[in-house]
Design a protein around this motif. Structure first.
Motif, PDB file in Angstrom:
ATOM      1  N   ASN A   1       0.806  -0.841   0.090  1.00  0.00           N
ATOM      2  CA  ASN A   1       0.055   0.269   0.113  1.00  0.00           C
ATOM      3  C   ASN A   1       0.832   1.237  -0.037  1.00  0.00           C
ATOM      4  N   LEU A   2       2.178   1.365   1.044  1.00  0.00           N
ATOM      5  CA  LEU A   2       3.042   3.010   0.593  1.00  0.00           C
ATOM      6  C   LEU A   2       3.741   1.895  -0.124  1.00  0.00           C
ATOM      7  N   TRP A   3       4.348   1.477  -0.788  1.00  0.00           N
ATOM      8  CA  TRP A   3       4.632   1.202  -2.336  1.00  0.00           C
ATOM      9  C   TRP A   3       3.424   1.959  -3.754  1.00  0.00           C
ATOM     10  N   SER A   4       2.710   1.859  -3.071  1.00  0.00           N
ATOM     11  CA  SER A   4       1.652   2.377  -4.487  1.00  0.00           C
ATOM     12  C   SER A   4       1.525   4.188  -4.620  1.00  0.00           C
ATOM     13  N   HIS A   5       1.693   4.707  -3.139  1.00  0.00           N
ATOM     14  CA  HIS A   5       1.313   5.775  -2.878  1.00  0.00           C
ATOM     15  C   HIS A   5       2.874   6.876  -3.308  1.00  0.00           C
ATOM     16  N   ALA A   6       3.773   5.988  -3.055  1.00  0.00           N
ATOM     17  CA  ALA A   6       4.924   6.025  -3.865  1.00  0.00           C
ATOM     18  C   ALA A   6       4.898   6.280  -5.526  1.00  0.00           C
ATOM     19  N   LEU A   7       4.590   5.712  -5.857  1.00  0.00           N
ATOM     20  CA  LEU A   7       4.334   5.139  -7.056  1.00  0.00           C
ATOM     21  C   LEU A   7       3.190   6.499  -8.268  1.00  0.00           C
ATOM     22  N   LYS A   8       2.263   6.684  -6.841  1.00  0.00           N
ATOM     23  CA  LYS A   8       1.377   7.755  -7.235  1.00  0.00           C
ATOM     24  C   LYS A   8       2.382   9.180  -7.506  1.00  0.00           C
ATOM     25  N   ASN A   9       3.075   9.157  -6.480  1.00  0.00           N
ATOM     26  CA  ASN A   9       3.695  10.462  -6.339  1.00  0.00           C
ATOM     27  C   ASN A   9       5.036  10.514  -7.532  1.00  0.00           C
ATOM     28  N   CYS A  10       5.471   9.640  -8.178  1.00  0.00           N
ATOM     29  CA  CYS A  10       7.148   9.565  -8.553  1.00  0.00           C
ATOM     30  C   CYS A  10       6.821  11.090  -9.673  1.00  0.00           C
ATOM     31  N   GLY A  11       5.982  10.671 -10.358  1.00  0.00           N
ATOM     32  CA  GLY A  11       5.697  11.577 -11.887  1.00  0.00           C
ATOM     33  C   GLY A  11       6.503  10.578 -12.555  1.00  0.00           C
ATOM     34  N   ALA A  12       6.956  11.257 -12.891  1.00  0.00           N
ATOM     35  CA  ALA A  12       7.816  10.856 -14.226  1.00  0.00           C
ATOM     36  C   ALA A  12      10.102  10.099 -13.930  1.00  0.00           C
ATOM     37  N   GLN A  13       8.999  10.179 -12.792  1.00  0.00           N
ATOM     38  CA  GLN A  13      10.597   9.074 -12.360  1.00  0.00           C
ATOM     39  C   GLN A  13      10.304   7.760 -11.645  1.00  0.00           C
ATOM     40  N   ARG A  14       8.523   6.891 -12.043  1.00  0.00           N
ATOM     41  CA  ARG A  14       8.271   5.874 -11.931  1.00  0.00           C
ATOM     42  C   ARG A  14       9.622   4.776 -12.019  1.00  0.00           C
ATOM     43  N   ASN A  15       9.828   4.916 -13.043  1.00  0.00           N
ATOM     44  CA  ASN A  15      11.155   3.228 -13.271  1.00  0.00           C
ATOM     45  C   ASN A  15      11.750   3.425 -12.143  1.00  0.00           C
ATOM     46  N   ALA A  16      12.213   5.049 -11.689  1.00  0.00           N
ATOM     47  CA  ALA A  16      13.404   4.831 -10.675  1.00  0.00           C
ATOM     48  C   ALA A  16      12.676   4.330  -8.843  1.00  0.00           C
ATOM     49  N   CYS A  17      11.503   4.913  -9.054  1.00  0.00           N
ATOM     50  CA  CYS A  17      11.081   4.018  -8.139  1.00  0.00           C
ATOM     51  C   CYS A  17      10.158   2.369  -8.208  1.00  0.00           C
ATOM     52  N   ARG A  18      10.314   1.952  -9.226  1.00  0.00           N
ATOM     53  CA  ARG A  18      10.274   0.429  -9.229  1.00  0.00           C
ATOM     54  C   ARG A  18      11.108   0.115  -8.955  1.00  0.00           C
ATOM     55  N   LEU A  19      12.510   0.739  -9.410  1.00  0.00           N
ATOM     56  CA  LEU A  19      13.609   0.165  -8.841  1.00  0.00           C
ATOM     57  C   LEU A  19      14.333  -0.469  -7.893  1.00  0.00           C
ATOM     58  N   LEU A  20      13.877   0.957  -7.468  1.00  0.00           N
ATOM     59  CA  LEU A  20      14.216   0.805  -5.367  1.00  0.00           C
ATOM     60  C   LEU A  20      13.361   0.123  -4.952  1.00  0.00           C
ATOM     61  N   ILE A  21      12.034  -0.451  -5.729  1.00  0.00           N
ATOM     62  CA  ILE A  21      11.363  -1.635  -4.727  1.00  0.00           C
ATOM     63  C   ILE A  21      11.613  -2.630  -5.223  1.00  0.00           C
ATOM     64  N   LEU A  22      11.941  -3.785  -6.200  1.00  0.00           N
ATOM     65  CA  LEU A  22      13.227  -4.189  -6.456  1.00  0.00           C
ATOM     66  C   LEU A  22      14.845  -4.536  -5.936  1.00  0.00           C
TER      67      LEU A  22
END
Length: 333
Positions: free
Chosen positions: A219-240
């Motif tokens: 749930n918290l990661w979903s909030h992060a992805l929603k707010n990352c904008g153009a850097q969503r791929n960088a956020c996905r990399l952080l999750i992985l």
């Protein structure tokens, strides 16, 4: 220390754990002071403290090197969030790798992914890129040194006698092997227990007990992805990157320890994103405590009564049907 006593080991381990707690308290204090106006982050911190794979497991494993890796990961992400003295990050990472080579897989990916995220988020600052490159080269170089020159030059029996002569307590064969064998030998030693049915069952039971924590982190990661904008791929990399501990599962059977590292890395990354305002606390309506405060309290009580996971067989209550039933019913609820 020419001679090591068991009392010295216990004292050093206890001091290290107390330093960890003080560091957490300081970081949480500033997060709550500047980022939490509604009490939602406070509830998340309480939940983090109660999870059976975090503080309670590090107490149960007091004396393992894992605690130092966790502290260094927390310090590195804190320095990166503040963007002060970032030259310390590669120094800390090299230190962690020489403490325990498992750092390369368990924690280093989270730190590197966080550096990449900050570099992309903060308009590609050169000093962040320099820190990233130096960290990657330094850790890779340190691992190469360990791989090539990490084995003792003494024979096994001579090495065992030398180690025992430095300690006033009995050094087990397993402890000597941990110090003596190289990385390839360790893989062979650990993988022999990979197909242990009881350990695998306990691993999946531990995942079931951790399911509330996993759902909250998703749930918290979903909030992060929603707010990352153009850097969503960088956020996905952080999750992985926070899940890198899964790589260790097939080759080393201390499943509870690897689950603990994964949970720590996830929470540290979440707190890092909160500090950077990527996750906005006021948006966390699920943690307002308005609709289901009883559910939140029941989860905390379940975790506190459950106690810590274990290292090799992470689910500690397989022989206690009543306790297992109560715990499973609680987490499923």
């Amino acid at each position: 220390m020419p001679i090591v006593r068991i009392e010295d080991v216990r004292l050093i381990a206890l001091v290290a754990y107390c330093i960890f707690l003080v560091l957490l308290l300081v970081i949480f204090y500033f997060l709550l002071r500047y980022k939490d106006k509604s009490g939602r982050l406070f509830r998340l911190i309480l939940f983090f403290c109660a999870v059976p794979a975090t503080l309670s497991l590090t107490v149960r494993d007091l004396g393992r090197f894992d605690l130092f890796l966790i502290v260094i990961t927390l310090l590195s992400l804190t320095i990166l969030s503040l963007k002060r003295h970032i030259w310390l990050i590669p120094v800390l990472m090299i230190t962690a790798l020489f403490i325990h080579e498992g750092f390369l897989i368990l924690c280093a990916p989270t730190i590197v992914a966080a550096i990449i995220f900050v570099y992309l988020w903060d308009k590609r600052e050169k000093r962040i890129l320099f820190t990233l490159v130096v960290s990657a080269i330094s850790v890779a170089g340190a691992f190469f040194v360990l791989y090539k020159f990490g084995n003792p030059t003494l024979g096994y029996e001579e090495f065992s006698r030398f180690i025992q002569s430095r300690a006033t307590f009995y050094i087990t064969d397993l402890s000597v092997q941990e110090c003596y064998f190289g990385i390839k030998d360790h893989i062979g030693l650990a993988s022999s227990s990979l197909l242990d049915a009881g350990s695998l069952v306990n691993f999946f039971m531990a995942l079931l007990i951790l399911s509330p924590a996993i759902l909250i982190l998703l749930n918290l990661w979903s909030h992060a992805l929603k707010n990352c904008g153009a850097q969503r791929n960088a956020c996905r990399l952080l999750i992985l990157a926070t899940l890198s501990g899964l790589v260790v599962l097939p080759i080393a059977t201390d499943y509870g320890r690897w689950l603990s590292e994964i949970i720590f890395c996830n929470f540290f990354a979440i707190f890092f994103l909160v500090s950077r305002d990527i996750i906005k606390v006021e948006e966390l309506a699920e943690y307002s405590g308005g609709s289901f405060p009883l559910l939140f309290v029941s989860i905390l009580l379940t975790y506190l009564l459950f106690g810590p996971l274990h290292d090799w067989n992470p689910y500690p209550y397989k022989d206690n049907i009543i306790y297992s039933a109560l715990s499973i019913i609680s987490v499923l609820f």
